[in-house]
Motif scaffolding. Structure first.
Motif, mmCIF file in Angstrom:
data_model
loop_
_atom_site.group_PDB
_atom_site.id
_atom_site.type_symbol
_atom_site.label_atom_id
_atom_site.label_comp_id
_atom_site.label_asym_id
_atom_site.label_seq_id
_atom_site.Cartn_x
_atom_site.Cartn_y
_atom_site.Cartn_z
ATOM 1 N N GLU A 42 -4.636 -2.323 -1.991
ATOM 2 C CA GLU A 42 -3.861 -1.577 -1.173
ATOM 3 C C GLU A 42 -2.678 -0.687 -2.015
ATOM 4 O OE1 GLU A 42 -2.352 -3.853 2.117
ATOM 5 O OE2 GLU A 42 -4.475 -4.968 2.323
ATOM 6 N N LYS B 221 -4.042 2.447 -3.162
ATOM 7 C CA LYS B 221 -4.416 3.220 -2.011
ATOM 8 C C LYS B 221 -3.128 3.712 -1.465
ATOM 9 C CE LYS B 221 -6.267 3.249 2.764
ATOM 10 N NZ LYS B 221 -6.814 2.295 3.894
ATOM 11 N N GLN B 222 -1.976 3.190 -1.433
ATOM 12 C CA GLN B 222 -0.916 3.700 -1.070
ATOM 13 C C GLN B 222 -0.245 4.677 -2.073
ATOM 14 O OE1 GLN B 222 1.094 3.333 1.556
ATOM 15 N NE2 GLN B 222 -0.302 2.387 2.561
ATOM 16 N N GLU C 177 5.196 6.062 8.108
ATOM 17 C CA GLU C 177 3.442 5.963 7.874
ATOM 18 C C GLU C 177 2.929 5.257 9.250
ATOM 19 O OE1 GLU C 177 0.408 3.588 5.367
ATOM 20 O OE2 GLU C 177 1.814 4.765 4.399
ATOM 21 N N ARG C 178 3.694 4.242 9.641
ATOM 22 C CA ARG C 178 3.016 3.556 10.811
ATOM 23 C C ARG C 178 3.890 3.916 12.261
ATOM 24 N NH1 ARG C 178 0.359 -0.922 8.758
ATOM 25 N NH2 ARG C 178 -0.540 -0.403 6.757
ATOM 26 N N GLU D 44 4.762 -5.827 -1.452
ATOM 27 C CA GLU D 44 5.932 -4.774 -2.002
ATOM 28 C C GLU D 44 6.571 -5.221 -3.011
ATOM 29 O OE1 GLU D 44 5.584 -6.039 1.276
ATOM 30 O OE2 GLU D 44 7.523 -6.657 2.248
ATOM 31 N N HIS E 4 -2.719 7.774 -1.729
ATOM 32 C CA HIS E 4 -3.059 8.264 -0.280
ATOM 33 C C HIS E 4 -1.631 8.299 0.614
ATOM 34 C CE1 HIS E 4 -7.263 9.307 -1.582
ATOM 35 N NE2 HIS E 4 -7.295 7.896 -1.840
ATOM 36 N N GLY E 5 -0.781 7.449 0.137
ATOM 37 C CA GLY E 5 0.426 7.026 1.119
ATOM 38 C C GLY E 5 1.222 8.273 1.606
ATOM 39 N N TRP E 6 1.387 9.326 0.761
ATOM 40 C CA TRP E 6 2.009 10.538 1.250
ATOM 41 C C TRP E 6 1.294 11.301 2.204
ATOM 42 C CZ3 TRP E 6 7.075 10.090 0.954
ATOM 43 C CH2 TRP E 6 7.788 9.539 0.119
ATOM 44 N N SER F 288 9.445 4.571 4.502
ATOM 45 C CA SER F 288 8.081 4.861 4.234
ATOM 46 C C SER F 288 7.167 4.386 5.183
ATOM 47 C CB SER F 288 7.490 4.606 2.608
ATOM 48 O OG SER F 288 8.285 5.165 1.777
ATOM 49 N N PHE F 289 7.308 2.743 5.275
ATOM 50 C CA PHE F 289 6.519 2.456 6.218
ATOM 51 C C PHE F 289 6.700 2.788 7.623
ATOM 52 C CE2 PHE F 289 5.123 -1.351 8.986
ATOM 53 C CZ PHE F 289 4.066 -1.474 8.692
#
Length: 503
Positions: A242, A245-246, A341-342, A181, A249-251, A337-338
């Motif tokens: 990654e 990728k975030q 997402e998780r 990050e 596709h993160g949102w 955001s994490f």
């Protein structure tokens, strides 16, 4: 006279450095077992010595970002240490740097000599920060270079020289080598230059360019390398893929997780009348969860002091407020955001945010100490800070030494040719029975149902970790085995590891 003044100004740093080293030594020397993530880092360091860096990066998930394992290997070779000792030594040095930088930043924000002593107490007694000292994790390196970048950016906005800009860039790149990050801070923080409206747009462009120059050169060289060697891809840069990728596709992943959770909440938790508000309920729940996590990680007394400092409007320069706002905003963006997402947020993920919020604490205490009618509040706050710090310095929970003892017994008494099953990652590591196949087995074997319905019969030995809170999960297997263990290792709560010899 001048030497006395210099000594008085620097004694706080000597005290903080010595105390930080003492805390690191105390905490790590009283650890029971290494943390699960440490197994990957230590094994990665071992593989670097045996087969090289590329092989180590393929070993396990955390090793894909290999700088930490590489440093552990280097320190072990230079000092002739074991890999765990090298890791703890490295972490102690990083923690020392973080403590010293926290005090330096407080001074840069305008702290007096008393505020610097309060800052030393704030960071040295921080429960969350001290709790992490026992863990072999790459976060220690990230926090050190992250705070260095904060200090350099404060200096840069006061005096925008090439030196501060380049060293800020280097410190943030080094932080990124420890935690991915860091790249978000690296790319977003330079945009603070455009918010300095007291300067012309050309001056703001120049400031922005200085902060980005090294990043642009690094990206340019990376692109040239990929073009020169087309057989390589971003995957060869560890976890860097990654990031893309975030970005791409993160949102979408956040939206999918949010939608699925909202549906589950509407169908299985809320009533028919309230199901239509499932989205709002979920959103508020996550925000409350996030706020509670921040305050819990920071500690409640620190949180109240931060709020008091904001209420009292602690006086920082406009450039300092800008840098503080930048680091806080990006931290919140990344961690929130994490969480969305998780639907998961480890305490240590919030320590970077806590370190910035804690900068208000010494100023709040100093403000309270300057007011006679609030001295009781100040002293009560300091007492509560000292009290809350004990949990990060001393171990009050139940011992996990039994895990180490069971693993070492297996290492000493179970033949390498015998087949062994364990449902615990750390027992598997200490048994030294699985080698590097450990990281393939951990994804399946830690679920005790793997050996249900008689599948346990294929093993010579079983080493089952049974926690009192989850004992019912293992009881059906024990009923199947229907024999006495040859050894039992336990703690005072009743958590235990039962070892069975089957063949």
């Amino acid at each position: 006279m001048k030497k006395n003044i210099i000594f008085q100004n620097n004694i706080v740093y000597f005290f903080a450095i010595f105390t930080s080293l003492a805390l690191s030594f105390w905490v790590t020397s009283h650890r029971d077992i290494i943390n699960p993530d440490a197994i990957c880092y230590l094994s990665g360091a071992e593989v670097i010595g045996q087969s090289g860096l590329h092989a180590a990066m393929q070993l396990c998930g955390q090793a894909k970002w290999p700088i930490y394992s590489l440093l552990i290997y280097g320190v072990a070779q230079l000092g002739h240490f074991s890999y765990p000792v090298a890791a703890y030594f490295l972490n102690g040095m990083f923690s020392l740097v973080s403590v010293a930088l926290f005090i330096l930043i407080t001074k840069e924000l305008g702290g007096s000599n008393r505020v610097l002593w309060l800052a030393a107490g704030t960071i040295l007694l921080a429960h969350g920060f001290n709790s992490a000292r026992e863990y072999i994790i790459r976060d220690h390196g990230f926090w050190a270079f992250y705070l260095l970048s904060f200090f350099l950016l404060l200096r840069y906005f006061r005096q925008p020289t090439w030196g501060y800009a380049l060293f800020w860039n280097i410190s943030m790149l080094l932080a990124t080598l420890f935690r991915l990050e860091g790249i978000v801070f690296l790319f977003l923080l330079p945009f603070l230059s455009w918010i300095c409206f007291s300067f012309s747009w050309l001056e703001r462009l120049a400031r922005f360019f200085k902060l980005n120059l090294l990043t642009m050169i690094t990206c340019f060289l990376g692109v040239i390398w990929l073009l020169s060697y087309p057989e390589h891809t971003l995957e060869d840069f560890g976890r860097l893929s990654e990031v893309f990728k975030q970005i791409g596709h993160g949102w979408m992943m956040i939206a999918e997780r949010y939608s699925a959770t909202k549906m589950a909440l509407a169908n299985h938790v809320l009533t028919g009348d309230s199901a239509k508000e499932a989205g709002l309920v979920l959103f508020i729940t996550i925000l409350v969860w996030y706020g509670f996590s921040i305050m819990s990680n920071l500690s409640w007394v620190y949180s109240l002091l931060v709020i008091y400092a904001w209420w009292r409007q602690a006086v920082f320069s406009s450039s300092a407020r800008l840098v503080l706002a930048g680091y806080l905003s990006i931290n919140i963006l990344v961690t929130l955001s994490f969480l969305f997402e998780r639907l998961f947020l480890s305490k240590r993920y919030l320590i970077a945010l806590s370190l910035i919020l804690m900068l208000w604490v010494p100023f709040a205490l100093d403000d309270l100490l300057r007011k006679r009618n609030q001295l009781i509040i100040a002293y009560a706050s300091m007492f509560l800070i000292a009290l809350s710090s004990l949990g990060g310095i001393f171990e009050f929970g139940y011992s996990k030494t039994y895990v180490y003892e069971a693993g070492k017994w297996l290492s000493n008494y179970v033949s390498p040719q015998a087949t062994l099953y364990s449902n615990d990652y750390q027992v598997m590591y200490y048994s030294q029975h699985f080698g590097h196949t450990l990281f393939q087995k951990v994804n399946t074997d830690t679920d005790v149902q793997t050996i249900a319905q008689g599948k346990w019969k294929q093993y010579d030995y079983l080493a089952l970790r049974i926690k009192m809170k989850h004992e019912n999960e293992v009881l059906p297997i024990l009923q199947e085995i229907h024999r006495q263990p040859i050894r039992v290792f336990r703690n005072k709560r009743g958590d235990r590891i039962e070892i069975y010899h089957l063949q």
